[in-house]
Design an enzyme around this catalytic site. Structure first.
Site, PDB file in Angstrom:
ATOM      1  CD  GLU A 135       6.688   4.467   5.528  1.00 50.01           C
ATOM      2  OE1 GLU A 135       5.900   5.248   4.969  1.00 50.01           O
ATOM      3  OE2 GLU A 135       7.124   4.639   6.686  1.00 50.01           O
ATOM      4  NE  ARG A 191      -1.485   2.194   3.099  1.00 54.17           N
ATOM      5  CZ  ARG A 191      -1.474   2.528   4.382  1.00 54.17           C
ATOM      6  NH1 ARG A 191      -2.427   2.122   5.180  1.00 54.17           N
ATOM      7  NH2 ARG A 191      -0.484   3.242   4.882  1.00 54.17           N
ATOM      8  CG  ASP A 243       6.338   7.191   9.231  1.00 49.41           C
ATOM      9  OD1 ASP A 243       6.383   7.962  10.207  1.00 49.41           O
ATOM     10  OD2 ASP A 243       6.396   7.582   8.062  1.00 49.41           O
ATOM     11  CG  ASP A 244       2.175   4.012   6.748  1.00 47.45           C
ATOM     12  OD1 ASP A 244       2.421   4.967   6.002  1.00 47.45           O
ATOM     13  OD2 ASP A 244       2.702   2.895   6.618  1.00 47.45           O
TER      14      ASP A 244
END
Length: 600
Positions: A248, A159, A271-272
């Site tokens: 990530e 993604r 991180d998302d």
């Protein structure tokens, strides 16, 4: 230091050739290069001027990306001098939005952008997991220096940004993220490790593309995915016990699943979910302070209910609970979500994904808003936050309505999807439709806007993760906490809000200007370290001593998360941030110090 882009053959020859046209005459004689190279001897400044001129001569951003990738292979030192001295121009090339183009074209350009390297990181297939120790050994043997990496960014390409399942082409994301770790937070470039889990792709486009460089197979089921990923992570932590892993661009379910499996037993973060939440919280704190209504009267409508959206919202809930003493259930009730099927409610009739259940509304009765327009009318939000990856989701009609609904307070509009082709609206659109009153942040960089009536120039806030994740990585690499907690990230967000200077506040800006990002990162890392010490999780005793010996006595026993730190902690962080050599003399001295005597 020796150029981190070279091979293990550390030698005087390598040091000299990496200096390029700055190689001193004496070294040219030692290497028998008289008559084989141009006579001109330059300093690094002139090299940088030439490189920047070449960069600006490229006619497309993708060509600029390719040029910079090649430059990094030739000279890590020159690459980072260029990035640091022209950060505002180059950040959008090595990161969003251009990195999205690079991902889409990665299989086509890969052989041509790494001319002097056999590997840029690790590409691990399902088959490789069966011999993962050998893969780790191969990586060790390929390293430029025999030093352990401090930070790894790992993706499976499922993604990427708002572009979908790109498979192995997603490798450009870990590479770009780690370049920002170096440029913004001063991580040593030789201690960064990009990893792509090439477990296949469900994109028929890539499965059928003869030039696709990844595994041409569909992705595995969850059981096989988690088993293979656990194998990789287990081997990674065994080989490099102190490494920080940043997850990530995994699919939403896997993003939450990996975080739940690993966050309490190893040094890692997503991180998302967490990085996005941290940086948006920092900007949101500033927006609430400037909005003109009490925090508890905010009505916040999220557009997009994936990992990023719900991750951000949970951190905003914590902010209202911790800073404004609002009970959790009341704070949660300040949030509404809209996804592709409409407003997220408990009685909508579909099976909600696990991560959406927490925010599903139970007070809507028979009302089911099927569109964003309907939801805006129903919720009457004070803040509209987009993490939908739907281009122009915030139409001019919706933006105008947000202005009408918030005549007493200033409307908060966060258009956070990346890249620009996925952004919910632009800064110009938000300004025009709100009579220039908007408190705005975006995920991608938008140009400044000049108010036609007054000529006043307004700078958009960029609520980009690069304000948060490099500082988190630096702080973690320095103090080595046992794990990363939500309160450590909350401290970083508070420090980000506190980092605005007087000029930025007076102009209504929500984030520090990008030109200051390296100094800001040092402060955020100091806040992270301070919080890690306060929680008793920092394992580096040096930082425990520094923080505890300089902490004001009145804060020593407090549990409140402040995001504050002392000048001593900040100064110590800054001294340990890596920077490229400023002169060829410095470069050679530092490089020769790392050369294996047997190679001389």
């Amino acid at each position: 230091m020796l150029d981190a882009g070279g091979s293990r053959r550390n030698s005087i020859e390598l040091v000299g050739t990496k200096a390029g046209t700055a190689m001193p005459a004496e070294m040219r004689q030692v290497l028998n290069l008289q008559g084989l190279v141009p006579a001109g001897i330059e300093d690094f400044t002139k090299q940088e001027v030439r490189a920047f001129r070449q960069l600006m001569s490229k006619t497309s951003n993708l060509e600029k990306y390719e040029f910079l990738a090649g430059l990094r292979c030739i000279s890590v030192n020159l690459f980072y001098r260029l990035v640091l001295n022209h950060f505002k121009e180059i950040a959008p090339i090595i990161y969003t939005p251009t990195v999205g183009q690079a991902c889409l074209n990665y299989s086509y350009i890969y052989p041509f952008i790494y001319p002097s390297k056999t590997s840029v990181g690790m590409f691990i297939t399902l088959e490789d997991t069966e011999c993962i120790e050998a893969v780790m050994e191969n990586y060790r043997n390929s390293m430029a220096q025999p030093i352990d990496p401090e930070v790894a960014v790992i993706t499976d390409g499922s993604r990427i940004l708002g572009l979908g399942d790109l498979g192995v082409n997603g490798m450009a994301i870990p590479i770009g993220k780690l370049q920002l770790y170096v440029a913004i937070a001063g991580l040593n470039p030789g201690r960064t490790l990009p990893i792509t889990l090439d477990f296949g792709t469900n994109s028929l486009r890539y499965q059928n593309d003869p030039l696709y460089l990844g595994t041409r197979a569909s992705r595995p089921d969850d059981e096989k995915f988690y088993a293979a990923t656990d194998t990789v992570l287990g081997a990674l932590y065994r080989e490099f016990p102190d490494i920080l892993v940043q997850f990530e661009d995994f699919s939403t379910d896997h993003a939450f699943g990996l975080l739940e499996r690993w966050r309490n037993k190893a040094l890692c973060f997503n991180d998302d979910i967490q990085g996005t939440g941290c940086v948006i919280l920092g900007g949101f704190i500033s927006a609430v302070e400037q909005a003109g209504i009490p925090a508890r009267d905010q009505r916040i409508l999220f557009v997009g209910a994936g990992a990023a959206g719900t991750g951000v919202a949970k951190q905003l809930v914590d902010y209202f609970v911790i800073d404004h003493k609002i009970p959790e259930e009341e704070a949660k009730a300040m949030f509404w979500f809209v996804d592709s099927r409409g407003m997220v409610t408990a009685n909508r009739g579909d099976q909600l994904a696990k991560h959406k259940v927490y925010f599903a509304r139970h007070d809507n009765g028979d009302t089911q808003c099927r569109s964003l327009d309907d939801a805006v009318e129903y919720v009457k939000p004070t803040a509209l936050i987009g993490l939908s990856t739907v281009y122009k989701a915030f139409s001019e009609g919706i933006l105008t309505r947000m202005n009408d609904l918030n005549q007493v307070a200033r409307p908060i509009i966060f258009s956070l999807s990346n890249p620009e082709t996925k952004a919910e609206c632009s800064f110009e659109e938000a300004m025009r439709c709100t009579d220039n009153r908007v408190l705005f942040a975006s995920g991608t960089a938008f140009p400044a806007y000049t108010i036609p009536e007054t000529g006043e120039v307004k700078i958009p806030g960029q609520g980009n993760n690069m304000y948060a994740f490099p500082a988190i990585g630096l702080g973690a690499a320095l103090c080595k906490p046992k794990r990363i907690t939500d309160t450590m990230l909350f401290a970083v967000a508070k420090a980000l809000a506190n980092s605005l200077n007087e000029q930025e506040r007076s102009c209504g800006e929500l984030y520090p200007r990008i030109e200051r990002i390296r100094n800001v990162a040092a402060g955020l890392a100091a806040a992270f370290i301070t919080q890690a010490v306060r929680e008793g999780l920092a394992q580096e005793q040096y930082w425990v001593q520094v923080v505890e010996s300089t902490m004001p006595e009145k804060e020593a026993g407090q549990t409140a998360v402040t995001g504050r730190y002392t000048k001593r902690v900040l100064g110590e962080v800054k001294t340990l941030m890596w920077s490229p050599a400023s002169s060829v003399e410095q470069y050679i001295v530092e490089a020769v110090a790392t050369v294996n005597p047997d190679d001389i």
